[in-house]
Design a protein around this motif. Structure first.
Motif, PDB file in Angstrom:
ATOM      1  N   GLU A  86       6.785  -8.176  -3.402  1.00  0.00           N
ATOM      2  CA  GLU A  86       5.418  -8.600  -2.921  1.00  0.00           C
ATOM      3  C   GLU A  86       5.000  -9.693  -3.341  1.00  0.00           C
ATOM      4  O   GLU A  86       3.968 -10.378  -2.563  1.00  0.00           O
ATOM      5  CB  GLU A  86       4.434  -7.326  -3.037  1.00  0.00           C
ATOM      6  CG  GLU A  86       4.883  -5.748  -2.504  1.00  0.00           C
ATOM      7  CD  GLU A  86       4.994  -5.918  -1.111  1.00  0.00           C
ATOM      8  OE1 GLU A  86       4.483  -6.713  -0.552  1.00  0.00           O
ATOM      9  OE2 GLU A  86       5.887  -4.934  -0.764  1.00  0.00           O
TER      10      GLU A  86
ATOM     11  N   ILE B  90      -5.507  -4.629  -3.654  1.00  0.00           N
ATOM     12  CA  ILE B  90      -4.903  -3.087  -3.472  1.00  0.00           C
ATOM     13  C   ILE B  90      -6.008  -2.141  -2.908  1.00  0.00           C
ATOM     14  O   ILE B  90      -7.139  -2.409  -3.555  1.00  0.00           O
ATOM     15  CB  ILE B  90      -4.672  -2.534  -5.215  1.00  0.00           C
ATOM     16  CG1 ILE B  90      -3.532  -3.477  -5.713  1.00  0.00           C
ATOM     17  CG2 ILE B  90      -4.101  -1.133  -4.747  1.00  0.00           C
ATOM     18  CD1 ILE B  90      -2.278  -3.716  -4.882  1.00  0.00           C
ATOM     19  N   ASP B  91      -5.692  -1.357  -1.756  1.00  0.00           N
ATOM     20  CA  ASP B  91      -7.056  -0.626  -1.392  1.00  0.00           C
ATOM     21  C   ASP B  91      -7.310   0.609  -2.340  1.00  0.00           C
ATOM     22  O   ASP B  91      -6.672   0.774  -3.333  1.00  0.00           O
ATOM     23  CB  ASP B  91      -6.537  -0.111   0.067  1.00  0.00           C
ATOM     24  CG  ASP B  91      -5.430   0.637   0.010  1.00  0.00           C
ATOM     25  OD1 ASP B  91      -4.980   1.349  -0.805  1.00  0.00           O
ATOM     26  OD2 ASP B  91      -4.820   0.760   1.203  1.00  0.00           O
TER      27      ASP B  91
ATOM     28  N   GLN C 169      -6.629   3.406  -1.981  1.00  0.00           N
ATOM     29  CA  GLN C 169      -5.512   4.324  -1.877  1.00  0.00           C
ATOM     30  C   GLN C 169      -4.471   4.150  -2.780  1.00  0.00           C
ATOM     31  O   GLN C 169      -3.400   4.537  -3.006  1.00  0.00           O
ATOM     32  CB  GLN C 169      -5.040   4.812  -0.345  1.00  0.00           C
ATOM     33  CG  GLN C 169      -6.005   5.738   0.129  1.00  0.00           C
ATOM     34  CD  GLN C 169      -7.403   5.014   0.835  1.00  0.00           C
ATOM     35  OE1 GLN C 169      -7.008   3.866   1.082  1.00  0.00           O
ATOM     36  NE2 GLN C 169      -8.368   5.341   0.671  1.00  0.00           N
TER      37      GLN C 169
ATOM     38  N   ARG D 165      -2.569   0.979  -2.288  1.00  0.00           N
ATOM     39  CA  ARG D 165      -1.591   0.385  -1.406  1.00  0.00           C
ATOM     40  C   ARG D 165      -2.070  -1.223  -1.391  1.00  0.00           C
ATOM     41  O   ARG D 165      -2.990  -1.534  -1.350  1.00  0.00           O
ATOM     42  CB  ARG D 165      -1.717   0.989  -0.144  1.00  0.00           C
ATOM     43  CG  ARG D 165      -1.445   2.411   0.037  1.00  0.00           C
ATOM     44  CD  ARG D 165      -1.555   3.065   1.249  1.00  0.00           C
ATOM     45  NE  ARG D 165      -2.721   2.671   1.811  1.00  0.00           N
ATOM     46  CZ  ARG D 165      -3.528   3.440   2.770  1.00  0.00           C
ATOM     47  NH1 ARG D 165      -2.794   4.465   3.411  1.00  0.00           N
ATOM     48  NH2 ARG D 165      -4.658   3.070   3.175  1.00  0.00           N
TER      49      ARG D 165
END
Length: 137
Positions: free
Chosen positions: A95, A107-108, A110, A112
């Motif tokens: 990434e 990063i969210d 959750q 991700r």
């Protein structure tokens, strides 16, 4: 999950963060674009304090004196992890290119990957991204 040691020699883990977006910024005190973007990151982190946790990943500084001075000079209010060998950056393998400094990963809630910025970023870009991600967009 990201774990490391701060520039103040304290253990830190992302597991302590809940219900916030996490913004990881990869930087080095020797990096001219990092110097340029530091004020924007500080302003964005203050504006987004209730929505996001900002975390600096200091890399390729092999002594803590220079990055500590950088944090003081720019009055950086968020935690910065000391990562001289770039091991934490490798956690984002696939990434984030290991040589892309500065870079920012969002990063969210959750856990991700929601966004990445390769190169210097701006306050407006960060605020917009984090607000959209926090709102689930």
């Amino acid at each position: 999950m990201i774990e490391g040691v701060t520039l103040d020699d304290q253990p830190w883990t992302s597991a302590k963060i809940s219900d916030k977006v996490i913004v990881y910024n990869v930087w080095g005190s020797w990096c001219a674009p990092c110097v340029s973007e530091a004020p924007a990151l500080v302003r964005a982190s203050r504006r987004l304090d209730n929505q996001a946790a900002f975390v600096g990943l200091n890399t390729r500084d092999f002594d803590k004196a220079a990055p500590r001075a950088f944090v003081r000079a720019y009055e950086i209010p968020y935690v910065n992890l000391f990562d001289p060998q770039g091991a934490l950056i490798l956690r984002f393998s696939g990434e984030l290119p290991p040589n892309a400094i500065p870079s920012t990963i969002v990063i969210d809630r959750q856990g991700r990957l929601a966004a990445r910025i390769i190169g210097e970023t701006t306050e407006a870009t960060l605020v917009g991204l984090v607000q959209d991600i926090a709102a689930g967009r």
